[in-house]
Design an enzyme around this catalytic site. Structure first.
Site, short mmCIF file in Angstrom:
data_model
loop_
_atom_site.label_atom_id
_atom_site.label_comp_id
_atom_site.label_asym_id
_atom_site.label_seq_id
_atom_site.Cartn_x
_atom_site.Cartn_y
_atom_site.Cartn_z
N GLU A 118 40.62 28.50 44.90
CA GLU A 118 41.54 29.57 44.50
C GLU A 118 42.94 29.26 45.02
O GLU A 118 43.10 28.59 46.03
CB GLU A 118 41.05 30.92 45.02
CG GLU A 118 40.79 31.01 46.52
CD GLU A 118 42.04 31.19 47.34
OE1 GLU A 118 43.05 31.64 46.77
OE2 GLU A 118 42.02 30.86 48.53
N CYS A 137 45.53 31.77 55.32
CA CYS A 137 45.39 30.46 54.66
C CYS A 137 46.19 29.35 55.32
O CYS A 137 45.61 28.37 55.81
CB CYS A 137 45.79 30.58 53.19
SG CYS A 137 44.64 31.55 52.21
N VAL A 194 39.40 36.80 48.43
CA VAL A 194 39.10 35.89 47.33
C VAL A 194 37.96 36.41 46.48
O VAL A 194 38.06 36.50 45.25
CB VAL A 194 38.78 34.48 47.87
CG1 VAL A 194 38.33 33.57 46.74
CG2 VAL A 194 39.98 33.90 48.59
N GLU A 199 48.17 36.63 48.62
CA GLU A 199 47.98 38.03 48.98
C GLU A 199 49.26 38.81 48.67
O GLU A 199 50.36 38.34 48.90
CB GLU A 199 47.63 38.16 50.46
CG GLU A 199 46.26 37.60 50.78
CD GLU A 199 45.91 37.72 52.25
OE1 GLU A 199 46.38 38.68 52.88
OE2 GLU A 199 45.17 36.86 52.75
N LYS A 208 43.05 21.72 47.14
CA LYS A 208 43.35 23.00 47.81
C LYS A 208 44.07 22.77 49.13
O LYS A 208 45.11 23.38 49.41
CB LYS A 208 42.04 23.77 48.02
CG LYS A 208 42.18 25.00 48.91
CD LYS A 208 43.09 26.05 48.31
CE LYS A 208 43.11 27.30 49.18
NZ LYS A 208 43.98 28.35 48.63
N GLY A 264 52.36 32.75 58.16
CA GLY A 264 51.19 33.30 58.85
C GLY A 264 50.11 33.55 57.83
O GLY A 264 50.08 32.91 56.78
N ASP A 313 27.72 41.65 49.26
CA ASP A 313 28.15 41.50 50.65
C ASP A 313 27.05 42.02 51.56
O ASP A 313 26.36 42.98 51.21
CB ASP A 313 29.46 42.25 50.90
CG ASP A 313 30.23 41.68 52.09
OD1 ASP A 313 29.74 41.83 53.23
OD2 ASP A 313 31.29 41.09 51.88
N GLY A 360 63.01 31.87 57.65
CA GLY A 360 62.60 33.08 58.36
C GLY A 360 61.93 32.74 59.67
O GLY A 360 62.32 31.80 60.37
#
Length: 445
Positions: free
Chosen positions: A149, A258, A11, A153, A202, A255, A30, A251
């Protein structure tokens, strides 16, 4: 605008890079020195299509820098974005330790008015905690906002630059104005709301998408029993504008970083206010069981799995990412090893990350390519729908396998591919394509 982003995970890094692409001056911070060194050398610690090119471009333009110096970064910024991790605790509750630490660090570094934005996924009430921490440690004025957000991915850059909507939760008119201006180049669909509602949007969004996935998997399981084709069922459903076609691909379940974390966190939030969220609990239960359908299909094809050699195609939780957090492959492979199978694995990107998820890597054969992972196998399981897998001709695949048994956990193969092959084939919710070879006799249990 001058922005500082704290945290360079998916993110934080993608958000910071994309904001610099829009012409803002961005400093990404970071605490991990090796990660910052990598980024300053032009190396990207995560796999995300298009991200490396944007980093190089905006570093050269002088709009994007990476540092471990949080104090200097905060003092230079007008807007500070918190994008640190909120990993789950054993209870399912979100761990807010990194959020609280970031808030304290920001407060101690402040030198004038700042807008402090939480982009991490956090429980309702967290931004009020951030406000309390900053007030405790800083004398300077500030505003707090929640801007969750919604990136995916594998398509995170595109999602960030082309969002469906931007949600801004705050009690500050100044924060609304400046954050709306910051995001105005991305979309006109900007929702202004209170902080608690923004936090809940969210969680509610991810819970609903998780529910769609578990629902279509339940429909797939019924399709297998009644002879319907779940892909046609999903297609028919998807044309209904009230339903939509997205997240209706049957499927082996969801996973990643999130959906599993956020569904458990929302269940914990509900429990904390004494509400029994039965629907979401069932969504999680269905998802857990769905992964092990692969094992059931292997038993159907082979009988006992002890001593069998099983190939695995795909380790990441989805294609176009190296993220293996809570990937179905982890649980499936651990179960295969527990049952005494020999496992050979391959993923185009996620092999190294997956090694860190397995206690004893020596129990697994790590292949250099897809065909090597299938060589000598009694059955092959496709767990991640990387496009390179379906480009391999099934006749070429059959030549390297001991037995031509294919478990397609993502419904990646077409009816034409299967019907023109020699494979015994099992998919998810497509019983019309299930093909058991006449001369195949399952081994005794």
């Amino acid at each position: 605008m001058k922005l500082t982003v704290i945290g360079t995970g998916y993110v934080g890094l993608v958000s910071g890079v994309c904001f610099s692409e829009l012409g803002n001056e961005v400093i990404c911070v970071d605490k991990l020195e090796n990660k910052i060194e990598m980024l300053n050398e032009g190396l990207v610690p995560i796999y995300e299509p298009g991200l490396e090119e944007l980093i190089v471009k905006n570093k050269l333009a002088g709009r994007l820098t990476f540092t471990t110096d949080l104090t200097n970064a905060v003092q230079q910024a007008d807007i500070i974005i918190i994008a640190v991790g909120t990993p789950p605790l054993p209870s399912g509750e979100a761990n807010l330790a990194f959020i609280h630490q970031a808030a304290e660090d920001i407060a101690l570094a402040m030198n004038d008015y700042k807008i402090i934005v939480t982009k991490s996924t956090v429980p309702v009430g967290t931004n009020e905690q951030v406000e309390g921490i900053v007030s405790r440690y800083s004398k300077y004025p500030f505003a707090v906002a929640s801007v969750p957000e919604f990136l995916r991915e594998g398509s995170a850059v595109q999602d960030t630059l082309n969002p469906d909507r931007i949600v801004i939760g705050s009690a500050s008119a100044d924060a609304f104005e400046k954050l709306s201006s910051l995001h105005s180049e991305l979309t006109s669909n900007i929702i202004l709301t209170d902080v608690r509602s923004a936090e809940m949007i969210k969680y509610a969004s991810n819970a609903f998408l998780s529910t769609k996935i578990s629902f279509i998997n339940e429909i797939a399981n019924i399709c297998e029993k009644v002879g319907a084709d779940v892909t046609r069922v999903a297609e028919g459903m998807g044309y209904d504008k009230r339903i939509g076609a997205s997240f209706l691909q049957a499927g082996i379940g969801y996973g990643g970083s999130c959906f599993p974390k956020d569904t458990q966190a929302l269940i914990h939030i509900a429990n904390s206010v004494k509400y029994d969220f039965k629907l979401l609990q069932s969504v999680v239960e269905v998802n857990t069981k769905q992964r092990l359908n692969v094992i059931d299909k292997l038993h159907e094809a082979l009988g006992s799995l002890h001593g069998s050699r099983i190939g695995i195609w795909g380790l990441a939780f989805k294609p176009n990412t190296d993220d293996v957090r809570d990937a179905p492959a982890i649980e499936i492979i651990n179960k295969l090893l527990e049952l005494g199978a020999t496992v050979q694995v391959y993923d185009p990107i996620a092999m190294e990350n997956f090694r860190r998820e397995i206690t004893d890597v020596s129990l697994i054969h790590w292949a250099d390519d897809a065909l090597q992972a299938a060589t000598g196998c009694d059955a092959l399981c496709l767990l991640t729908e990387w496009s390179e897998f379906t480009l391999i001709h099934l006749n070429d695949l059959a030549k390297v396998m001991s037995r031509s048994i294919l478990i397609d956990g993502r419904n990646s193969y077409s009816s034409e591919q299967i019907l023109n092959s020699s494979f015994e084939y099992y998919s998810v919710g497509r019983p019309n394509l299930t093909k058991v070879l006449p001369d195949t006799v399952p081994l005794a249990n």
